[in-house]
Design a protein around this motif. Structure first.
Motif, mmCIF file in Angstrom:
data_model
loop_
_atom_site.group_PDB
_atom_site.id
_atom_site.type_symbol
_atom_site.label_atom_id
_atom_site.label_comp_id
_atom_site.label_asym_id
_atom_site.label_seq_id
_atom_site.Cartn_x
_atom_site.Cartn_y
_atom_site.Cartn_z
ATOM 1 N N GLN A 209 11.274 -6.598 -37.439
ATOM 2 C CA GLN A 209 11.242 -5.378 -38.321
ATOM 3 C C GLN A 209 11.601 -6.293 -39.912
ATOM 4 O O GLN A 209 11.122 -5.517 -40.793
ATOM 5 C CB GLN A 209 12.671 -4.791 -38.413
ATOM 6 C CG GLN A 209 12.760 -4.084 -37.103
ATOM 7 C CD GLN A 209 11.527 -3.031 -36.694
ATOM 8 O OE1 GLN A 209 11.398 -2.099 -37.609
ATOM 9 N NE2 GLN A 209 10.745 -3.136 -35.585
ATOM 10 N N GLY A 210 12.147 -7.290 -39.846
ATOM 11 C CA GLY A 210 11.914 -8.216 -41.089
ATOM 12 C C GLY A 210 10.561 -8.576 -41.626
ATOM 13 O O GLY A 210 10.238 -8.555 -42.796
ATOM 14 N N ILE A 211 9.665 -8.735 -40.572
ATOM 15 C CA ILE A 211 8.308 -9.013 -40.767
ATOM 16 C C ILE A 211 7.475 -7.744 -41.490
ATOM 17 O O ILE A 211 6.882 -7.721 -42.671
ATOM 18 C CB ILE A 211 7.576 -9.399 -39.934
ATOM 19 C CG1 ILE A 211 8.070 -10.728 -39.270
ATOM 20 C CG2 ILE A 211 6.073 -9.606 -39.989
ATOM 21 C CD1 ILE A 211 7.682 -11.848 -40.202
ATOM 22 N N ILE A 212 7.845 -6.500 -40.980
ATOM 23 C CA ILE A 212 7.373 -5.401 -41.341
ATOM 24 C C ILE A 212 7.827 -5.240 -43.061
ATOM 25 O O ILE A 212 7.155 -4.520 -43.883
ATOM 26 C CB ILE A 212 8.012 -4.130 -40.485
ATOM 27 C CG1 ILE A 212 7.190 -4.141 -39.310
ATOM 28 C CG2 ILE A 212 7.358 -2.849 -41.179
ATOM 29 C CD1 ILE A 212 7.515 -3.194 -38.206
ATOM 30 N N GLU A 213 9.087 -5.359 -43.049
ATOM 31 C CA GLU A 213 9.713 -5.115 -44.485
ATOM 32 C C GLU A 213 9.027 -6.154 -45.334
ATOM 33 O O GLU A 213 8.638 -5.810 -46.609
ATOM 34 C CB GLU A 213 11.064 -5.649 -44.357
ATOM 35 C CG GLU A 213 12.021 -5.480 -45.745
ATOM 36 C CD GLU A 213 13.277 -6.076 -45.576
ATOM 37 O OE1 GLU A 213 14.120 -6.266 -46.657
ATOM 38 O OE2 GLU A 213 13.668 -6.358 -44.333
ATOM 39 N N LEU A 214 8.598 -7.502 -44.910
ATOM 40 C CA LEU A 214 7.881 -8.445 -45.796
ATOM 41 C C LEU A 214 6.386 -7.970 -46.158
ATOM 42 O O LEU A 214 6.109 -8.004 -47.337
ATOM 43 C CB LEU A 214 7.924 -9.728 -45.131
ATOM 44 C CG LEU A 214 6.987 -10.859 -45.865
ATOM 45 C CD1 LEU A 214 7.511 -11.016 -47.455
ATOM 46 C CD2 LEU A 214 6.961 -12.203 -45.172
ATOM 47 N N LEU A 215 5.980 -7.532 -45.019
ATOM 48 C CA LEU A 215 4.562 -7.079 -45.186
ATOM 49 C C LEU A 215 4.178 -5.754 -46.441
ATOM 50 O O LEU A 215 3.377 -5.700 -47.113
ATOM 51 C CB LEU A 215 3.813 -6.856 -43.877
ATOM 52 C CG LEU A 215 3.590 -8.189 -43.311
ATOM 53 C CD1 LEU A 215 2.797 -7.861 -41.822
ATOM 54 C CD2 LEU A 215 3.096 -9.215 -43.781
ATOM 55 N N ASP A 216 5.395 -5.048 -46.099
ATOM 56 C CA ASP A 216 5.246 -3.558 -46.959
ATOM 57 C C ASP A 216 5.649 -4.445 -48.504
ATOM 58 O O ASP A 216 4.938 -3.581 -49.612
ATOM 59 C CB ASP A 216 6.670 -2.989 -46.572
ATOM 60 C CG ASP A 216 6.413 -2.172 -45.350
ATOM 61 O OD1 ASP A 216 4.987 -1.813 -44.978
ATOM 62 O OD2 ASP A 216 7.288 -1.597 -44.965
ATOM 63 N N TYR A 217 6.451 -5.337 -48.802
ATOM 64 C CA TYR A 217 6.755 -5.812 -50.131
ATOM 65 C C TYR A 217 5.316 -6.364 -50.654
ATOM 66 O O TYR A 217 4.970 -6.290 -51.765
ATOM 67 C CB TYR A 217 7.643 -7.062 -49.974
ATOM 68 C CG TYR A 217 9.131 -6.595 -49.966
ATOM 69 C CD1 TYR A 217 9.579 -5.365 -50.309
ATOM 70 C CD2 TYR A 217 10.180 -7.477 -49.133
ATOM 71 C CE1 TYR A 217 11.066 -4.898 -50.242
ATOM 72 C CE2 TYR A 217 11.504 -6.959 -49.062
ATOM 73 C CZ TYR A 217 11.909 -5.662 -49.420
ATOM 74 O OH TYR A 217 13.342 -5.273 -49.373
ATOM 75 N N ILE A 218 4.637 -7.009 -49.768
ATOM 76 C CA ILE A 218 3.517 -7.716 -50.046
ATOM 77 C C ILE A 218 2.387 -6.843 -50.463
ATOM 78 O O ILE A 218 1.689 -6.781 -51.634
ATOM 79 C CB ILE A 218 2.715 -8.917 -49.115
ATOM 80 C CG1 ILE A 218 3.883 -9.959 -48.945
ATOM 81 C CG2 ILE A 218 1.457 -9.274 -49.420
ATOM 82 C CD1 ILE A 218 3.287 -10.881 -47.747
#
Length: 229
Positions: A209-218
């Motif tokens: 879920q953190g990875i999803i959060e990061l990719l959304d930020y990018i």
């Protein structure tokens, strides 16, 4: 948005995958990474062997893989071994010493693995200067000196001809070298304290879920407001 000057290099266990799911990738996480990887660079950098990744991350299609803690690189159908010529002979010697101590271990394609290690395993190889030991919480990986996740992602970028910025994501001790090779360091919320202290950004969410959060930020460009320059 095409972000070809950014490469996301992410650990797998407890970063992309969740321990409570037995490290099998969540469908939503897999779909997010696959969608991102169609137009951008996403590399899985892990201590895992290929045979486990094939089962745990079934259907995951990143740009490529850096496996066995940097010793094995896969891009499309090509495999690159990031090891010195002396390693097969050294690995045989290490196996003999571990067997003599009656320690349980397994061979990867390249490196050697031990789980739940409590003693100072390094003492067994103090005279073998071309050997290094990497910890992942209580597990140990024995490999050629100088080979690690950081070295592996640099080799990957070199093969790809990538000269942009590397965003590294991790949670544990063997992600330190990956962080040192990166331009921007990201820790998932469940990361060890030492990893969070090294990070430029600590995510609000755990694991995938953190990875999803990061990719959304990018993808939204928010990552630049969070410190990526």
């Amino acid at each position: 948005m095409n972000l070809t000057d950014i490469l996301v290099a992410s650990d797998y266990d407890r970063t992309i995958s969740d321990e409570k799911d037995s490290f099998v990738i969540n469908n939503a996480v897999r779909e997010k990474i696959n969608k991102f990887s169609k137009n951008n660079y996403f590399v899985v950098v892990t201590g895992r062997e290929r045979r486990f990744i094939d089962r745990l991350a079934y259907g995951l299609e990143p740009t490529g893989w850096v496996l066995e803690n940097g010793a094995l690189i896969m891009i499309n159908d090509k495999v690159y071994y990031n090891i010195p010529k002396s390693w097969p002979k050294l690995r045989f010697e290490i196996g003999k010493r571990l067997s003599a101590e009656r320690l349980n271990f397994t061979y990867g394609e390249v490196i050697i693995y031990l789980n739940n290690v409590s003693n100072n395993i390094c003492d067994l190889f103090s005279d073998l200067y071309e050997v290094s030991v990497e910890w992942n919480r209580s597990d140990v990986m024995i490999m050629p000196k100088g080979v690690n996740k950081g070295n592996g992602i640099k080799k990957f970028a070199e093969i790809l001809g990538f000269k942009g910025r590397i965003i590294a994501v991790g949670d544990s001790q063997n992600d330190v070298s990956l962080f040192k090779a990166a331009d921007f360091k990201v820790a998932v919320n469940n990361a060890l304290k030492e990893i969070k202290e090294m990070a430029d950004l600590v995510l609000n969410k755990d694991d995938g879920q953190g990875i999803i959060e990061l990719l959304d930020y990018i993808e939204s460009g928010e990552i630049y407001k969070l410190g990526l320059s």
